[in-house]
Design a protein around this motif. Structure first.
Motif, mmCIF file in Angstrom:
data_model
loop_
_atom_site.group_PDB
_atom_site.id
_atom_site.type_symbol
_atom_site.label_atom_id
_atom_site.label_comp_id
_atom_site.label_asym_id
_atom_site.label_seq_id
_atom_site.Cartn_x
_atom_site.Cartn_y
_atom_site.Cartn_z
ATOM 1 N N TYR B 70 0.863 -1.180 0.000
ATOM 2 C CA TYR B 70 0.000 0.000 0.000
ATOM 3 C C TYR B 70 0.900 1.231 0.000
ATOM 4 O O TYR B 70 1.747 1.386 0.882
ATOM 5 N N THR B 71 0.736 2.050 -1.008
ATOM 6 C CA THR B 71 1.597 3.218 -1.185
ATOM 7 C C THR B 71 0.808 4.492 -0.899
ATOM 8 O O THR B 71 -0.303 4.670 -1.404
ATOM 9 N N THR B 72 1.404 5.357 -0.099
ATOM 10 C CA THR B 72 0.773 6.628 0.253
ATOM 11 C C THR B 72 1.554 7.777 -0.368
ATOM 12 O O THR B 72 2.785 7.837 -0.249
ATOM 13 N N ASN B 73 0.846 8.651 -1.043
ATOM 14 C CA ASN B 73 1.418 9.902 -1.537
ATOM 15 C C ASN B 73 1.530 10.833 -0.340
ATOM 16 O O ASN B 73 0.509 11.289 0.195
ATOM 17 N N ARG B 74 2.737 11.136 0.081
ATOM 18 C CA ARG B 74 2.912 11.950 1.286
ATOM 19 C C ARG B 74 2.618 13.428 1.034
ATOM 20 O O ARG B 74 2.623 14.222 1.976
ATOM 21 N N GLY B 77 -1.661 12.502 1.237
ATOM 22 C CA GLY B 77 -2.190 11.458 2.117
ATOM 23 C C GLY B 77 -2.986 10.382 1.412
ATOM 24 O O GLY B 77 -3.448 9.432 2.045
ATOM 25 N N LYS B 78 -3.129 10.484 0.096
ATOM 26 C CA LYS B 78 -3.904 9.467 -0.631
ATOM 27 C C LYS B 78 -3.117 8.167 -0.730
ATOM 28 O O LYS B 78 -1.887 8.181 -0.851
ATOM 29 N N ARG B 79 -3.843 7.055 -0.759
ATOM 30 C CA ARG B 79 -3.226 5.750 -0.631
ATOM 31 C C ARG B 79 -3.834 4.798 -1.655
ATOM 32 O O ARG B 79 -5.031 4.864 -1.951
ATOM 33 N N ILE B 121 -3.526 8.479 -6.930
ATOM 34 C CA ILE B 121 -3.060 9.225 -5.750
ATOM 35 C C ILE B 121 -2.226 10.454 -6.099
ATOM 36 O O ILE B 121 -1.841 11.211 -5.201
ATOM 37 N N CYS B 131 6.829 9.343 -0.902
ATOM 38 C CA CYS B 131 5.820 8.332 -0.597
ATOM 39 C C CYS B 131 6.230 7.520 0.619
ATOM 40 O O CYS B 131 7.372 7.583 1.090
#
Lengths: 200, 136
Positions: B70-74, B77-79, B121, B131
């Motif tokens: 699971y990858t989050t765009n820092r 915050g979208k994942r 994301i 990320c």
């Protein structure tokens, strides 16, 4: 989240009911970075996303792009006043041409059309080595094939490690590895460079 | 596993147009631009020998085709959840490279997402974003 859902509903209703989108910007920026909306249905990891399309434009008519996917799927992509369009830079629907490649994200409607939030036209993300450098041109070696990257004055930018994007390409060196975000020139081995990422 | 932080980009795979036309279906043979998939630098021993994240000081668990991350765009915050479908990115080509959104930065390339996953994301035109990657 409320804002994005409301934005999506507005886009969808605009497509379905042909309502004007004059108030779209009141919900936020129309730039690609801000144009994403929440998924109506979560997509399982590994699965295709029904709200995403890719392919080449085969026809354009009254705000609709007719696209043939590389897997031969046929897409009808509705462009609204709220759709963000990128083609080398943020641009407008009238810059899209038959023969262009694209990726699009939006909402799949019951009639099968994709109401687009964002469309990226001819966008490529190329990892390559610099084979030669000329005036406003980079010759790139990409998986054993040559790609000609054109520097577009006023648009193309370079990022060296963690530096901000700058117009100065003078730190690029033959033999170095680069990543290029750019716009493919259809049916050629040429791209126009938006951003080139390089290790300084 | 604690979330691994770094930078992410995107790559095309499967049937496609332009320079992507010769991309193929990736090391796992299943990769498609329109699916929620990603490339992982330690998808196998042979893959690791190419990508060498250790040369950048990045410790990365070996995980094979089909494994879920699971990858989050820092930046926002979208994942997104994706499965491993290819080997990459070649982390050691970019040791020390950073991408930032304001004060939030990521260092070293740790994952490449397919266009469908990345665009869920972030914007494809962004190219490189900070990320975090985890397994739950």
């Amino acid at each position: 989240m409320t804002e994005t859902v409301d934005r999506r509903r507005l886009l969808t209703s605009a497509v379905v009911g042909s309502a004007a989108l004059a108030g779209a910007t009141a919900l936020g920026s129309l730039a690609p970075e801000a144009a994403f909306a929440a998924d109506a249905q979560p997509v399982e990891p590994g699965a295709p996303d029904p709200n995403f399309a890719e392919g080449r434009v085969t026809g354009i008519s009254a705000g609709m792009l007719f696209v043939t996917g590389s897997d031969m799927a046929l897409w009808r992509i509705r462009i609204t006043g709220g759709t963000s369009v990128w083609k080398l830079r943020p641009t407008t629907f009238d810059q899209v041409a038959v023969g262009d490649g694209l990726y699009a994200r939006g909402l799949r409607l019951p009639d099968g059309t994709l109401a687009a939030d964002s469309v990226w036209v001819n966008i490529v993300n190329v990892h390559a080595h610099i084979a030669a450098i000329g005036r406003n041109v980079l010759h790139l070696d990409h998986k054993g094939k040559r790609i000609v990257g054109h520097v577009v004055p006023g648009t193309s930018a370079a990022r060296y490690n963690d530096t901000p994007a700058v117009a100065d390409m003078s730190l690029l060196r033959v033999g170095k590895h680069v990543q290029v975000i750019g716009a493919w020139v259809p049916d050629t081995n040429e791209v126009e460079i938006a951003t080139v990422y390089a290790a300084a | 596993m604690a979330a691994l932080t770094g930078t992410m980009s995107w790559f095309c795979c499967g049937n496609s147009w332009g320079p992507c036309g010769t991309a193929g279906h990736g090391a796992c043979g299943t990769c498609n631009s329109g699916s929620y998939q990603h490339a992982w630098p330690n998808a196998s021993a042979a893959c690791f020998d190419i990508t060498r994240p250790d040369r950048c000081g990045v410790s990365m668990t070996r995980r094979g085709c089909g494994f879920r991350h699971y990858t989050t765009n820092r930046c926002n915050g979208k994942r997104v959840g994706t499965t491993i479908a290819d080997c990459g990115p070649q982390t050691d080509l970019w040791c020390g490279e950073r991408a930032c959104c304001g004060s939030v930065c990521g260092t070293n390339r740790i994952v490449d997402l397919t266009p469908a996953a990345f665009s869920q994301i972030g914007s494809l035109s962004s190219g490189l974003l900070p990320c975090s990657v985890d397994t739950v």
